[in-house]
Design a protein around this motif. Structure first.
Motif, short mmCIF file in Angstrom:
data_model
loop_
_atom_site.label_atom_id
_atom_site.label_comp_id
_atom_site.label_asym_id
_atom_site.label_seq_id
_atom_site.Cartn_x
_atom_site.Cartn_y
_atom_site.Cartn_z
N ASP A 101 -58.12 6.25 -9.62
CA ASP A 101 -59.46 6.50 -9.08
C ASP A 101 -59.65 7.97 -8.71
N ILE A 102 -58.69 8.54 -8.02
CA ILE A 102 -58.88 9.93 -7.59
C ILE A 102 -58.82 10.89 -8.78
N LEU A 103 -58.02 10.57 -9.79
CA LEU A 103 -58.00 11.40 -10.99
C LEU A 103 -59.33 11.32 -11.72
N THR A 104 -59.91 10.13 -11.76
CA THR A 104 -61.22 9.96 -12.41
C THR A 104 -62.30 10.75 -11.68
N LEU A 105 -62.32 10.64 -10.35
CA LEU A 105 -63.32 11.36 -9.57
C LEU A 105 -63.18 12.87 -9.70
N ALA A 106 -61.93 13.33 -9.72
CA ALA A 106 -61.70 14.78 -9.81
C ALA A 106 -62.17 15.36 -11.14
N GLU A 107 -62.31 14.51 -12.16
CA GLU A 107 -62.71 14.99 -13.47
C GLU A 107 -64.22 15.04 -13.67
N THR A 108 -65.01 14.56 -12.69
CA THR A 108 -66.46 14.60 -12.87
C THR A 108 -66.93 16.05 -13.00
N PRO A 109 -67.78 16.35 -13.97
CA PRO A 109 -68.28 17.72 -14.15
C PRO A 109 -69.19 18.18 -13.02
N LEU A 110 -69.65 17.25 -12.19
CA LEU A 110 -70.55 17.62 -11.09
C LEU A 110 -69.90 18.58 -10.11
N ILE A 111 -68.58 18.45 -9.92
CA ILE A 111 -67.88 19.36 -9.01
C ILE A 111 -67.91 20.78 -9.57
N ALA B 12 -55.20 13.02 -1.76
CA ALA B 12 -55.88 14.32 -1.86
C ALA B 12 -55.49 15.02 -3.15
N LYS B 13 -56.51 15.44 -3.91
CA LYS B 13 -56.29 16.07 -5.21
C LYS B 13 -56.92 17.45 -5.20
N PRO B 14 -56.11 18.51 -5.46
CA PRO B 14 -56.69 19.85 -5.50
C PRO B 14 -57.57 20.04 -6.74
N VAL B 15 -58.59 20.86 -6.62
CA VAL B 15 -59.51 21.15 -7.72
C VAL B 15 -59.38 22.63 -8.07
N PHE B 16 -59.17 22.90 -9.35
CA PHE B 16 -59.07 24.28 -9.84
C PHE B 16 -60.06 24.49 -10.98
N ASP B 17 -60.55 25.72 -11.12
CA ASP B 17 -61.45 26.00 -12.25
C ASP B 17 -60.64 26.31 -13.51
N ASP B 18 -61.33 26.69 -14.58
CA ASP B 18 -60.68 26.90 -15.86
C ASP B 18 -59.66 28.03 -15.87
N VAL B 19 -59.83 28.98 -14.95
CA VAL B 19 -58.89 30.12 -14.91
C VAL B 19 -57.83 29.94 -13.82
#
Length: 255
Positions: A35-45, A139-146
């Motif tokens: 579930d948390i991996l799925t949510l972290a992948e939403t492009p809305l973030i 808790a899942k950290p979010v990073f951008d493309d770079v």
């Protein structure tokens, strides 16, 4: 002989039940990870923080609302999380569902998730959530493309559903199933049987967490019926013998 064979059969069934329960609970926790991996992948973030980075605050606000709606719909659909929250890279709560983000989300969970690094995931031990009860935080950290840190997504899994599942387990008349967690904590719904009873106990460790499923029941729940049958057979035998003796006495007197 009958007692020994019955105990062997009962122990086998209890071990099998504990293993099935541990497998089911491992699957529950694996679903939380998915579930948390799925949510972290939403492009809305990403849509939100990119607009913030470019100073497009109105657009970022629109994406924030969309993200919050998405999280709320997910929370309502699953029905297992007391809180879902996205915290930005500065530790500010951006969007969420359920109870508001807490200082823990913006403190321990935030720092632990950040330390986990890109592709990492942090999971707490059992925490007491005011107004909810025991939970496990993800808790899942979010990073951008770079590779720049852009915040943390958190889920609080409400353990009341797990307690309900454990309470539905039937083991004899007074048995129960519970989870022995780290630090001596237990996840349980039913109280223990009265003290002093000899217990039948089976254990099975989880693969996903350092927890153990325990199935226990008073041994008397299983051996009691055996004793009842034995006592009934003995009473019947004694009555039969008594009747036979009475008949013999009557026959002797009639000679």
């Amino acid at each position: 002989m009958a007692r020994r064979e019955i105990l062997i059969a009962i122990n086998k069934e209890a071990d099998s039940l504990a293993k099935r329960l541990s497998s089911d609970i491992d699957e529950l926790f694996e679903q939380r990870r998915r579930d948390i991996l799925t949510l972290a992948e939403t492009p809305l973030i990403a849509d939100y923080y990119r607009n913030v980075d470019f100073g497009l605050l109105d657009e970022a606000g629109a994406y924030r609302k969309e993200l919050e709606r998405y999280l709320q719909n997910f929370s309502a659909r699953t029905g297992t999380y007391s809180r879902i929250a996205y915290i930005d890279g500065k530790g500010k709560a951006v969007a969420g569902a359920g109870t508001p983000a807490t200082a823990r989300d913006q403190g321990v969970s935030f720092s632990k998730a950040r330390e986990a690094g890109r592709g990492g995931l942090w999971t707490s031990s059992i925490e007491d959530f005011p107004g909810v009860g025991p939970v496990v935080d993800y808790a899942k950290p979010v990073f951008d493309d770079v590779g720049q840190f852009k915040g943390v997504l958190t889920l609080s899994y409400d353990l009341s559903r797990l307690r309900e599942q454990l309470s539905s387990v039937v083991v004899g008349r007074r048995g129960r199933a519970y989870i022995q967690a780290e630090g001596g904590r237990r996840v349980e719904e039913r109280p223990a049987s009265e003290d002093g009873l000899e217990l039948l106990t089976a254990r099975s460790p989880l693969k996903s967490r350092p927890w153990t499923v325990v199935v226990e029941a008073p041994l008397d729940d299983f051996l009691g019926p055996l004793r009842t049958v034995r006592n009934t057979a003995l009473l019947t035998s004694l009555l039969g013998m008594g009747g036979l003796v009475a008949i013999l006495l009557l026959m002797v007197r009639s000679i």
